[in-house]
Design an enzyme around this catalytic site. Sequence first.
Site, mmCIF file in Angstrom:
data_model
loop_
_atom_site.group_PDB
_atom_site.id
_atom_site.type_symbol
_atom_site.label_atom_id
_atom_site.label_comp_id
_atom_site.label_asym_id
_atom_site.label_seq_id
_atom_site.Cartn_x
_atom_site.Cartn_y
_atom_site.Cartn_z
ATOM 1 N N ASP A 23 -29.507 40.047 -73.741
ATOM 2 C CA ASP A 23 -30.538 40.164 -74.770
ATOM 3 C C ASP A 23 -31.620 41.060 -74.172
ATOM 4 O O ASP A 23 -32.399 40.618 -73.327
ATOM 5 C CB ASP A 23 -31.082 38.761 -75.101
ATOM 6 C CG ASP A 23 -32.314 38.803 -75.997
ATOM 7 O OD1 ASP A 23 -32.678 39.888 -76.469
ATOM 8 O OD2 ASP A 23 -32.905 37.727 -76.229
ATOM 9 N N LYS A 87 -38.955 48.894 -75.607
ATOM 10 C CA LYS A 87 -37.947 48.818 -76.673
ATOM 11 C C LYS A 87 -38.458 49.468 -77.964
ATOM 12 O O LYS A 87 -37.693 50.031 -78.738
ATOM 13 C CB LYS A 87 -37.610 47.348 -76.917
ATOM 14 C CG LYS A 87 -36.479 47.103 -77.882
ATOM 15 C CD LYS A 87 -36.112 45.644 -77.843
ATOM 16 C CE LYS A 87 -35.085 45.247 -78.862
ATOM 17 N NZ LYS A 87 -34.749 43.827 -78.747
ATOM 18 N N GLU A 187 -29.083 41.070 -83.083
ATOM 19 C CA GLU A 187 -29.619 39.830 -82.511
ATOM 20 C C GLU A 187 -29.375 38.600 -83.399
ATOM 21 O O GLU A 187 -28.930 37.564 -82.894
ATOM 22 C CB GLU A 187 -31.113 40.004 -82.211
ATOM 23 C CG GLU A 187 -31.341 40.938 -81.036
ATOM 24 C CD GLU A 187 -32.744 41.526 -80.983
ATOM 25 O OE1 GLU A 187 -33.616 41.097 -81.752
ATOM 26 O OE2 GLU A 187 -32.944 42.426 -80.149
ATOM 27 N N ASP A 211 -35.654 35.393 -86.938
ATOM 28 C CA ASP A 211 -35.841 35.751 -85.528
ATOM 29 C C ASP A 211 -37.156 36.507 -85.352
ATOM 30 O O ASP A 211 -37.259 37.676 -85.697
ATOM 31 C CB ASP A 211 -34.646 36.622 -85.093
ATOM 32 C CG ASP A 211 -34.730 37.029 -83.617
ATOM 33 O OD1 ASP A 211 -35.782 36.812 -82.986
ATOM 34 O OD2 ASP A 211 -33.737 37.566 -83.105
#
Length: 623
Positions: A23, A87, A187, A211
């Site tokens: 992850d 990211k 994800e 999420d």
Amino acid sequence: MALIPINIKDGSFKQEDVIVGIDLGTTNSLIAIIDSNTKKPKILKANFDDILVPSIIYLGKNKQTIVGNKAKKHLIEEPQNTIFSVKRLMGKSYKDVVENITTKSYKIIDDNNDSLVKIEVEGRYYTPVELSSYILKELKNIAETELNNKISKAVITVPAYFNDAQRQATRDAGKLAGLDVLRIINEPTAASLAYGIGIEQNQNQTVAVYDLGGGTFDISILKINEGIFEVLSTNGDTNLGGDDFDHEIVKYWIENFFDNQNLKINNFDMQKLRIEAENAKKYLSEHENFSIDISINSRITKLELSLIKLEELIKPIVDKTIKSCFNAMNDAGLKNSDIDEVIMVGGSTRVKLVKNEIKKFFEKKELHDKLNPDETVALGAAIEADILAGNRKDILLLDVTPLSLGIETMGGLMDVIIPRNAKIPQSIAKQYTTSKDGQSNLRISIFQGERDNVSFNRKLGEFNLTGIPAMPAGLPKIEISFMLDADGILKVKAKELRSSVEQKIEVKPQYGLTDEELEKMLLDSLLHAGEDVKYRSLTEAQTEAEQLIYTTLRFIEKNKNELSNDEIEQTNNFVEQLKNSIKSESKDEILKAHDILNDFTKPFAERLMDKAIAFAIKGKKID
Ligand code: AMP
């Protein structure tokens, strides 16, 4: 006693090839495997360390790089050398990220063009891919130390909204870290796998995966049926998360706890405030009030934050996520009450307001939050790695593409080849032809989006199919195939079937869509649905009219000796009328003029055709 297989050719010990699940988060990253004893996924951690590896990279002098908790310590002392939230920069240009730059304490190069962003530290330039690879290397080291085994294969997760460029950048970062990235998965899909493993085979369930991490938000609606996971729809925002909550708290403190109007807060103190804001937010997940004495500008100030105030500050951000949930439910064609389970993933789902608003929205008494929300995605990635290793044939994974993919056809119309929400991997081919006689080139422009007019959609790339042998218009058969792989990367192939001339490209857009653009594209398609239908029918009528003019004039030119002067003159008049009607922009006018010309020329076209056929069969013997 453990059995160790020996390679009888070279005498080496052959260790099992372990595939890890990673992850790669905006705030924290984790690495997981399937425990060979328990057969359950587990997170790997460095000795005595926290399981979460902060996605922070410290770039010191002498090319020294430190990742994780040790790098976090440098956030305050050397913010310009300490990179976080990288990211958010993956697969993006300076133009894409310029609006968010004020929140970054390190230097992003302003080259004012469309090329991918670079970060400057100590006179050296780094790409987000390179920086992410440092995080991946750190995770790889953790796993290798813990397992005492070389790691070379991985499954890496990305937000559902990552486009091709962002997925490709993640894959490249893996490669740079010495990892063969077997699969990039969303994800929320990984999170559902982490929960799906507990679902009995005969159970059918519809699940929402919410999420909310540090920097990204995804909502996915999934159907789990007899071990098969199907993503019905996805929605989200690649620039929304717990960092934004912290930002609101810092803003509130600056506006309300420091009275000096000309207060200038340096980078160093800003980082201190940011860290305290995060502490306050976490504390308020369990308590009602937070306070701390902090030294800013060499003065001690008491900062306070109540749970009520926090909830007031972050409500608009939480509301944005609810809006995304609403859109995802619409796309899935479901009512809120159709959802059986709601899975909570990401550190920010510990915030009370988030839990309460989601419970309200999905009309659920309980949320599915048994697993640690920080670990769920990595655990799911390890399960996917196990599936790829061939150990779990009972589970199949289906995913969807968030926007339609297609090509531009005549008149600038979008012709969808792979529709939005189509399951991936997906491969679809459609046939097209040329519009002009002897046309030897065909430009193929690939677009992504929901509007009928391509200029409102996003161009992914274009290429020329060249070398089509000279044929009359309409005769070449051009097959255009779209192949969207399991990582969401698109390959496009064009082939003229009669001559086998072919050309292909892989679409890797240079930079990504911002979350606002994506949301706007979806919203615009709904807002302009009526307008789009009108635009499409007008453009189609205009294109057809132009084609009729072209073929009629060609016909007249070829057959002028067979037609009377009157016929030619009248045809030319009707052609002029049709040309004028195209300019009028009225579909009805165009269709009327089109029919007049068509009706007038049809009889003598048939007359000439009969003559040609009669000529062709003359002299032939029929038995
Ligand atoms: P992730 O990206 O999933 O690792 O989530 C990180 C985000 O979760 C950060 O914004 C953290 O501040 C936030 N977070 C972690 N623990 C808590 C907590 N106890 N309460 C509220 N937010 C938290």
